[in-house]
Structures are given as structure tokens and as C-alpha cells.
Design an enzyme around this catalytic site. Sequence first.
Site, PDB file in Angstrom:
ATOM      1  N   ASP A   1       0.852  -1.195   0.000  1.00 20.89           N
ATOM      2  CA  ASP A   1       0.000   0.000   0.000  1.00 20.89           C
ATOM      3  C   ASP A   1       0.886   1.243   0.000  1.00 20.89           C
ATOM      4  OD1 ASP A   1      -3.063   0.750   0.602  1.00 20.89           O
ATOM      5  OD2 ASP A   1      -1.749   2.197   1.582  1.00 20.89           O
TER       6      ASP A   1
ATOM      7  N   ASN B   1      -2.522  12.847  -4.057  1.00 13.78           N
ATOM      8  CA  ASN B   1      -3.611  13.318  -4.919  1.00 13.78           C
ATOM      9  C   ASN B   1      -4.065  14.727  -4.545  1.00 13.78           C
ATOM     10  OD1 ASN B   1      -3.927  11.194  -6.732  1.00 13.78           O
ATOM     11  ND2 ASN B   1      -5.213  10.024  -5.335  1.00 13.78           N
TER      12      ASN B   1
ATOM     13  N   HIS C   1      -4.289  14.630  -9.260  1.00  6.81           N
ATOM     14  CA  HIS C   1      -4.592  13.239  -9.607  1.00  6.81           C
ATOM     15  C   HIS C   1      -3.735  12.736 -10.769  1.00  6.81           C
ATOM     16  CE1 HIS C   1      -8.005  12.476  -6.924  1.00  6.81           C
ATOM     17  NE2 HIS C   1      -8.296  13.753  -7.070  1.00  6.81           N
TER      18      HIS C   1
ATOM     19  N   ASP D   1      -1.697   9.308 -10.618  1.00  5.95           N
ATOM     20  CA  ASP D   1      -1.714   8.252 -11.639  1.00  5.95           C
ATOM     21  C   ASP D   1      -0.298   7.898 -12.075  1.00  5.95           C
ATOM     22  OD1 ASP D   1      -4.437   8.143 -11.545  1.00  5.95           O
ATOM     23  OD2 ASP D   1      -4.774   9.239 -13.414  1.00  5.95           O
TER      24      ASP D   1
ATOM     25  N   GLU E   1      -4.758   2.394  -4.342  1.00  4.68           N
ATOM     26  CA  GLU E   1      -3.300   2.462  -4.234  1.00  4.68           C
ATOM     27  C   GLU E   1      -2.715   1.184  -3.645  1.00  4.68           C
ATOM     28  OE1 GLU E   1      -4.889   4.453  -0.406  1.00  4.68           O
ATOM     29  OE2 GLU E   1      -5.524   4.087  -2.464  1.00  4.68           O
TER      30      GLU E   1
END
Length: 356
Positions: free
Chosen positions: A238, A246, A251, A255, A281
Amino acid sequence: MIKPDKPANEAQRLDALYRYRILDSEREKSFDDLVVIAKAVCGTSMAAVTLIDVERQWFKSIQGIDAAENLRSESMCGHAILQPRELMVVEDARQDIRFHDNPVVTGDPHVRFYAGAPLISSDGLPLGTLCVFDPTPQHLAPDKAEALAALSRQVMLVMELRRFALDIQSHMVQRDDYERLLSEYHDVLLAQNADLTEQSRTDALTGLPNRRAMAAALQDAVASADGQPRQTCVALVDIDHFKHINDFQGHATGDRVLAELGVLLRSHFAGRGLAARYGGEEFVALMPDVDLRTAELQCEFLRMAVADLPLGFPVTVSIGVAQHQAGETTDQTLARADAALYRAKANGRDRVELAP
């Protein structure tokens, strides 16, 4: 003293070495950490990452002795790269015709024992070795030999990541060039996953298998073979504080982090398991025929590699690892890995925790 021959493909080997742009570079903690681990695992007083240049052996990292380079003609690693698919072990250099009168044997550091695992480039060429050595004759146990070979592959992974980082930095001079590079890479991923059936089992952003594909692979990995259950480990990975990325970076940057981590995971587990995007994530890694201790080491290497990603800001991961137990379902194994991941986050993040 017998001087090492040069491989028949010496010109191509040197070209491959120079592409990494690593000779005469500064010390780096990623390499130092792996050398420390190799020395501890093999129980020697000295260890090094060496690269074989035209006439010299250069040390990217060395522990137990203060040296920057040595003559190739006097190097044991120069012999080791001649058999790139094998680990070279010299239990007592005084009894070996190649080395009994070598200056590193008759003088400082008085090497007796040596073991070198060749560093193999992505195109199959030997660049140098991860080696351990000691002034006392020794025998290298099979499990230590296997660990040294595994660590040499991790050294090459760090070298590949380092080369990738240099390539990325050269393209970041102009933001447009960097965005174009990401766009081209995304196009390649889309082209490779054009088949609709395959797309149904692949995450479009990272190019990794998705949760559905991982569930099927995990079920196969724990199936019994010849009546004996297989030893299989799973890890949940994680990204720490991903919401902050973010929120503060945007964002699009989030990505990009997911995509870069996907590239790293695919490379890290290539040929030795499977990595997939589990959701958001969170990622999952499947390590068949691997015990819990080996899985922990693989995940520690992964954690260090993530910290070295050239993203322009720090990114870390927390990892929970569980070994599948006889009689439990795959969902139960994943649940134990998830509990270990929760502990990793609760204990400060950027760490690996094992399920009981």
C-alpha cells in the site's frame, strides 16, 4: 598468477557496461545496503559490488576494506565473469593455481576465501560481480550461495532503476518531453493489451494483472502438486499517504506514481511470481514456492527500490506478508496479509510486517 582471459564478446560487454553510466560515480546507499546484507548472510569480513572495465576492477560499493579499484589482471572477479551463469567459489586461494601467488592473496587483504555472483545485464552480458571474501578459508553452504545469487539480481535491479532514473532526469529538462515520454509509454501499454480478453484481466493504468487475474493465479499457486501442498506467500503493498499525493500534487501525478510502481513491481517479480493491482493504491504480490523469510527479504528489497523511484518527491510503501497455511482459503490468507499491512501502517509506515 594466471591472469583472467577476456570474454569473446568483450566489446559488446563493455558497451553494455558503459550504457549504465555508473563507473566512477559516487557511493549510493542502495548498493551499500545490499553489500552489507551479502557480507552478513555469507559470514565474511569483506564484500563488494565490482564492475570490470578495460584494465581495472572498480568498486561501486565495498565493505571491510578501503579501496576504490584494482587491476583487472589481479582480480578474482575478472575470472568470475568468464562463467556468467555460475557462482564462482574459491574456498582457499592459496590452494588454487590461479590465485596462490596473486598480490591480493600474498599481500593485503590476504584473501583466502572468495565467492562471486556475476552481475548480468538485461541483454545477458556480465558486467561485474557481487562478491564476498575473507582472509580465512571457508565453505559456502548451498543456501548461502543461493542467497548471494539472489542478491546479485537485486544489485542489477538497482542498476536498472538507476539507469531509468538518469533517463527520466534527462527528459525532465523540458516538461513537454517528459509528458511525451509518459504518453508514448502509455500507448505501448495499450497496444500490448489490445486483446479484449486480456484487457478484462489487466489494469489499464499500470499494465499489471487486475484483482480478478490475481485471484485465479493465487488459487493455482496454492494447489497441491503430487499430493504435497505448495509453499506460497502473498504480500499486500500500500502506498503511504497516497491521498496527500492526490490532494497536493494532483490526480495526474497520483496516476503517474501508480504507473511507475506498476513498472517496478512487474520488474521485481518477473520470472519469480506475479504482481497485480488490488484496488486504488493497493497492490498484491504472489510469491509461489517461497518461504516466509525469503518473501520478507524480497519485500524489503522492493520497499527500498520504491524509495529510490525518481518521482521528484518521496514515496514509500507499507507491506504485509502472509504464508498460505494448509486448510485455509486464499481469502483467509489475504486477510492475514491485510492484518499485517494494517500493523505496518500502525507502526509508522515504510516497513514490512509478517502475519503470525
